[in-house]
Design a protein around this motif. Sequence first.
Motif, PDB file in Angstrom:
ATOM      1  N   ILE A   9      -2.671 -10.189  18.391  1.00  0.00           N
ATOM      2  CA  ILE A   9      -2.102 -11.536  18.223  1.00  0.00           C
ATOM      3  C   ILE A   9      -1.558 -11.655  16.805  1.00  0.00           C
ATOM      4  O   ILE A   9      -2.297 -11.426  15.826  1.00  0.00           O
ATOM      5  CB  ILE A   9      -3.172 -12.619  18.486  1.00  0.00           C
ATOM      6  CG1 ILE A   9      -3.677 -12.505  19.935  1.00  0.00           C
ATOM      7  CG2 ILE A   9      -2.624 -14.013  18.212  1.00  0.00           C
ATOM      8  CD1 ILE A   9      -4.763 -13.500  20.305  1.00  0.00           C
ATOM      9  N   ALA A  10      -0.264 -11.974  16.697  1.00  0.00           N
ATOM     10  CA  ALA A  10       0.365 -12.125  15.384  1.00  0.00           C
ATOM     11  C   ALA A  10       0.055 -13.515  14.837  1.00  0.00           C
ATOM     12  O   ALA A  10       0.275 -14.518  15.534  1.00  0.00           O
ATOM     13  CB  ALA A  10       1.881 -11.932  15.518  1.00  0.00           C
ATOM     14  N   SER A  37       0.190   1.682   6.783  1.00  0.00           N
ATOM     15  CA  SER A  37       1.377   2.250   7.444  1.00  0.00           C
ATOM     16  C   SER A  37       2.082   1.201   8.303  1.00  0.00           C
ATOM     17  O   SER A  37       3.290   1.284   8.519  1.00  0.00           O
ATOM     18  CB  SER A  37       0.962   3.436   8.322  1.00  0.00           C
ATOM     19  OG  SER A  37       0.004   3.013   9.271  1.00  0.00           O
ATOM     20  N   GLU A  38       1.353   0.199   8.786  1.00  0.00           N
ATOM     21  CA  GLU A  38       1.947  -0.874   9.612  1.00  0.00           C
ATOM     22  C   GLU A  38       2.164  -2.156   8.807  1.00  0.00           C
ATOM     23  O   GLU A  38       2.625  -3.156   9.360  1.00  0.00           O
ATOM     24  CB  GLU A  38       1.040  -1.180  10.816  1.00  0.00           C
ATOM     25  CG  GLU A  38       0.851  -0.027  11.780  1.00  0.00           C
ATOM     26  CD  GLU A  38       2.134   0.315  12.552  1.00  0.00           C
ATOM     27  OE1 GLU A  38       2.976  -0.570  12.751  1.00  0.00           O
ATOM     28  OE2 GLU A  38       2.266   1.488  12.934  1.00  0.00           O
ATOM     29  N   GLN A  39       1.793  -2.115   7.543  1.00  0.00           N
ATOM     30  CA  GLN A  39       1.945  -3.284   6.649  1.00  0.00           C
ATOM     31  C   GLN A  39       1.248  -4.522   7.201  1.00  0.00           C
ATOM     32  O   GLN A  39       1.798  -5.631   7.180  1.00  0.00           O
ATOM     33  CB  GLN A  39       3.441  -3.557   6.411  1.00  0.00           C
ATOM     34  CG  GLN A  39       4.166  -2.331   5.875  1.00  0.00           C
ATOM     35  CD  GLN A  39       5.656  -2.527   5.750  1.00  0.00           C
ATOM     36  OE1 GLN A  39       6.267  -3.268   6.512  1.00  0.00           O
ATOM     37  NE2 GLN A  39       6.251  -1.865   4.781  1.00  0.00           N
ATOM     38  N   LEU A  59       3.621  -7.639   4.042  1.00  0.00           N
ATOM     39  CA  LEU A  59       4.836  -7.471   3.239  1.00  0.00           C
ATOM     40  C   LEU A  59       6.022  -8.147   3.911  1.00  0.00           C
ATOM     41  O   LEU A  59       6.138  -8.122   5.151  1.00  0.00           O
ATOM     42  CB  LEU A  59       5.178  -5.980   3.084  1.00  0.00           C
ATOM     43  CG  LEU A  59       4.340  -5.149   2.126  1.00  0.00           C
ATOM     44  CD1 LEU A  59       4.763  -3.693   2.189  1.00  0.00           C
ATOM     45  CD2 LEU A  59       4.499  -5.670   0.700  1.00  0.00           C
ATOM     46  N   PRO A  60       6.940  -8.711   3.108  1.00  0.00           N
ATOM     47  CA  PRO A  60       8.163  -9.270   3.694  1.00  0.00           C
ATOM     48  C   PRO A  60       8.925  -8.177   4.446  1.00  0.00           C
ATOM     49  O   PRO A  60       8.999  -7.036   3.979  1.00  0.00           O
ATOM     50  CB  PRO A  60       8.975  -9.738   2.481  1.00  0.00           C
ATOM     51  CG  PRO A  60       8.002  -9.832   1.352  1.00  0.00           C
ATOM     52  CD  PRO A  60       6.899  -8.852   1.646  1.00  0.00           C
ATOM     53  N   GLY A  61       9.448  -8.506   5.621  1.00  0.00           N
ATOM     54  CA  GLY A  61      10.237  -7.538   6.397  1.00  0.00           C
ATOM     55  C   GLY A  61       9.391  -6.675   7.309  1.00  0.00           C
ATOM     56  O   GLY A  61       9.928  -5.820   8.033  1.00  0.00           O
ATOM     57  N   SER A  62       8.078  -6.858   7.299  1.00  0.00           N
ATOM     58  CA  SER A  62       7.221  -6.036   8.173  1.00  0.00           C
ATOM     59  C   SER A  62       7.444  -6.416   9.641  1.00  0.00           C
ATOM     60  O   SER A  62       8.017  -7.465   9.952  1.00  0.00           O
ATOM     61  CB  SER A  62       5.743  -6.258   7.832  1.00  0.00           C
ATOM     62  OG  SER A  62       5.358  -7.550   8.278  1.00  0.00           O
ATOM     63  N   ILE A  63       6.961  -5.553  10.535  1.00  0.00           N
ATOM     64  CA  ILE A  63       7.092  -5.795  11.977  1.00  0.00           C
ATOM     65  C   ILE A  63       6.496  -7.151  12.366  1.00  0.00           C
ATOM     66  O   ILE A  63       7.090  -7.908  13.139  1.00  0.00           O
ATOM     67  CB  ILE A  63       6.416  -4.634  12.747  1.00  0.00           C
ATOM     68  CG1 ILE A  63       7.355  -3.426  12.762  1.00  0.00           C
ATOM     69  CG2 ILE A  63       6.011  -5.047  14.163  1.00  0.00           C
ATOM     70  CD1 ILE A  63       6.748  -2.168  13.361  1.00  0.00           C
TER      71      ILE A  63
END
Length: 133
Positions: A9-10, A37-39, A59-63
Motif C-alpha cells: 500500500i502506497a 534500491s527501491e527508494q 526520494l523525489p521521482g521514486s516509483i
Amino acid sequence: MLRVEHIGIAVKSLDISIPLFEKLLNAPCYKQEVIGSEQVQTAFFQQGETKIELLESMLPGSIIERFINKRGEGIHHIAFEVADIKAEMKRLSEEGFTLLQQEPTLGADNKLVCFLHPKTTNGVLIELCQEIK
Ligand SMILES: CC[C@@H](C(=O)O)C(=O)SCCNC(=O)CCNC(=O)[C@H](O)C(C)(C)COP(=O)(O)OP(=O)(O)OC[C@H]1O[C@@H](n2cnc3c(N)ncnc32)[C@H](O)[C@@H]1OP(=O)(O)O
Ligand SMILES: [Co+2]
C-alpha cells in the motif's frame, strides 16, 4: 503460487499511516525497513498468513512518489510467495507475461523478488517473492 505473501500500500507518510493501521488492524507494526534500491521505507503488519506492507517514498521521482502523484494513496501491488522464483519467472515469461526484470533482486523482509508489468496483468502490479533461507 503458494499464498498471498503481502499487499503493498502506497502511503504519503509512515508517521501518519503506521498508527492508523495499528488502530485498524489492532496489531502492532512488527518491522520497518529501508530498501534503498527501491527508494522506499516500508512498515509491516502480520495478518494471519499474509502481511500488509506500507510503502513511503524516500526520494523525489521514486516509483512510489510517481504512483501517488498519478493515482493517490492506495493499493500498489499484490505479492505472491513462490517456492522457486526463477522457475516461476521462466514459466510466466513463457505464458506471455512481461517481467520487469530478468533476474530476481533483494526485496524487503528477507525475500528475493521480481515484478510483472501491470499492463499484462489486468492493471494489477504483481510481485513474486521467495524467502531466502
Ligand atoms: C520494498 C521492496 C519490495 C518488496 O520487497 O516488497 C517492494 O514491494 S518495492 C515496491 C516498489 N517497486 C516497484 O513497484 C517495482 C516495479 N514497478 C515498476 O517497475 C514501475 O512502477 C512500473 C510498474 C514499470 C511503472 O513504472 P513507469 O512506467 O515508470 O510508471 P508510470 O507512472 O509511467 O506508469 C506507466 C503505467 O503503469 C501504470 N502503473 C504504474 N504503477 C502501477 C501500479 N502499481 N499498479 C497498476 N498500474 C500501475 C501507470 O498508471 C501507467 O498507466 P497509464 O497511465 O495507463 O499509462
Ligand atoms: Co512488495
